[in-house]
Design an enzyme around this catalytic site. Structure first.
Site, mmCIF file in Angstrom:
data_model
loop_
_atom_site.group_PDB
_atom_site.id
_atom_site.type_symbol
_atom_site.label_atom_id
_atom_site.label_comp_id
_atom_site.label_asym_id
_atom_site.label_seq_id
_atom_site.Cartn_x
_atom_site.Cartn_y
_atom_site.Cartn_z
ATOM 1 N N LEU A 37 0.860 -1.181 0.000
ATOM 2 C CA LEU A 37 0.000 0.000 0.000
ATOM 3 C C LEU A 37 0.898 1.233 0.000
ATOM 4 O O LEU A 37 1.854 1.314 0.775
ATOM 5 C CB LEU A 37 -0.894 0.032 1.247
ATOM 6 C CG LEU A 37 -2.215 -0.730 1.218
ATOM 7 C CD1 LEU A 37 -2.903 -0.629 2.565
ATOM 8 C CD2 LEU A 37 -3.127 -0.213 0.119
ATOM 9 N N ASP A 38 0.602 2.199 -0.870
ATOM 10 C CA ASP A 38 1.375 3.439 -0.902
ATOM 11 C C ASP A 38 1.232 4.185 0.424
ATOM 12 O O ASP A 38 0.237 4.004 1.140
ATOM 13 C CB ASP A 38 0.888 4.339 -2.035
ATOM 14 C CG ASP A 38 1.216 3.770 -3.412
ATOM 15 O OD1 ASP A 38 2.147 2.947 -3.504
ATOM 16 O OD2 ASP A 38 0.534 4.155 -4.386
ATOM 17 N N PRO A 39 2.200 5.050 0.753
ATOM 18 C CA PRO A 39 2.105 5.814 2.008
ATOM 19 C C PRO A 39 0.810 6.605 2.141
ATOM 20 O O PRO A 39 0.275 6.739 3.235
ATOM 21 C CB PRO A 39 3.322 6.750 1.930
ATOM 22 C CG PRO A 39 4.309 5.989 1.103
ATOM 23 C CD PRO A 39 3.494 5.269 0.077
ATOM 24 N N ALA A 41 -2.111 5.750 1.163
ATOM 25 C CA ALA A 41 -3.255 4.869 1.371
ATOM 26 C C ALA A 41 -3.370 4.397 2.823
ATOM 27 O O ALA A 41 -2.386 4.301 3.549
ATOM 28 C CB ALA A 41 -3.164 3.668 0.440
#
Length: 300
Positions: A37-39, A41
């Site tokens: 998960l991207d930061p 998200a």
């Protein structure tokens, strides 16, 4: 510690950051996760501890579900609000125009991975090249979008929210950019929350703050789900003591000597294998041509 912790990842944390925190809390060296998960998200991030970490490569492909906020009228180099604005468009976008673009992005579609992603090209991550100002050709890849619904939209601010259910490897920020383009404008993702992954939902997820509290009381293991919960969607089979010993040594099992819940019809399908007393041993694959249940991974 062995098992699965369903983390509700906070914004600002990378998946690696989350793993590092839980490693410190659990004192378990072997920890993995089931999908980055991207930061920006938040949401469901299953963490695999101990023996569960060995299961990562065998996890069934299941849809991931998201709620994604967006803004039309601007495009950013990263595809989300963490990047720099590279294009703007002040044209109004009526709700009907936006809804009319949705059907083309349901089902199997082709999607070009963004430059700011972990995809490797020529041995280098795309995000590394992007940070150097380099853009390279990226072949489109097939992905599947099973659900794409407009939950809300304000034509005045051109902001809204989507509900998305999609296959592994789908980039929601690219989906938003492509959807905006189809609606005659540009767009960017402003927030993302993963609501389901690997069969687990946000209702089952636990915050980092709660995990810290549990660890301080020595109760962290109480929220670790069993390893076999990762394969809950797979059928199961119980084996005899002799068969359990054979399986535990990497041996295959004769289908004719197993009591399967139903005749297997899909070659390569995964089965959960349980020994005497209901002990979870690991997973195996159906080998229909040879009428065997082949050893895949010992997880006991």
């Amino acid at each position: 510690m062995n098992g699965v912790i369903i983390l509700d990842k906070p914004t600002g944390f990378t998946s690696f950051d989350a793993v590092a925190v839980v490693r410190g809390l659990s004192r378990e060296k072997k920890i993995g996760h089931t999908g980055t998960l991207d930061p920006l998200a938040t949401g469901v991030l299953p963490l695999l501890l101990g023996r569960a970490a060995k299961a990562a490569e065998l996890l069934p492909d299941t849809d991931k579900a998201y709620r994604a906020a967006f803004r039309l009228g601007e495009r950013r180099d990263t595809g989300d609000v963490t990047g720099q604005v590279v294009e703007t468009d002040k044209a109004p976008v009526p709700q009907g125009q936006l809804e009319g673009a949705l059907p083309a992005f349901r089902g199997q579609i082709l999607q070009v991975p963004p430059m700011y992603s972990a995809v490797s090209v020529g041995g280098k991550r795309l995000y590394q090249l992007a940070r150097q100002g380099v853009e390279v050709e990226r072949p489109a890849r097939p992905v599947t979008v099973n659900t794409l619904e407009l939950l809300s939209y304000d034509p005045a601010s051109r902001e809204g929210e989507l509900q998305v259910s999609c296959s592994k490897g789908t980039y929601v920020r690219v989906l938003i950019e492509d959807l905006a383009k189809a609606a005659g404008t540009v767009g960017t993702m402003t927030a993302l929350r993963r609501t389901a992954a690997c069969g687990f939902t946000q209702e089952q997820a636990i915050t980092l703050e709660s995990l810290r509290d549990l660890a301080a009381r020595g109760e962290l293991s109480t929220v670790a789900r069993p390893v076999d919960s990762l394969f809950a969607a797979c059928p199961s089979v119980a084996v005899s003591p002799a068969q359990a010993a054979r399986f535990s040594n990497g041996g295959s099992l004769d289908l004719q000597r197993l009591r399967l819940p139903s005749p297997p019809s899909e070659d390569g399908a995964l089965f959960r294998v349980y020994g005497p007393g209901g002990q979870f041993l690991g997973v195996a694959r159906i080998d229909l041509p040879n009428r065997q249940l082949r050893f895949a991974k010992l997880l006991a």
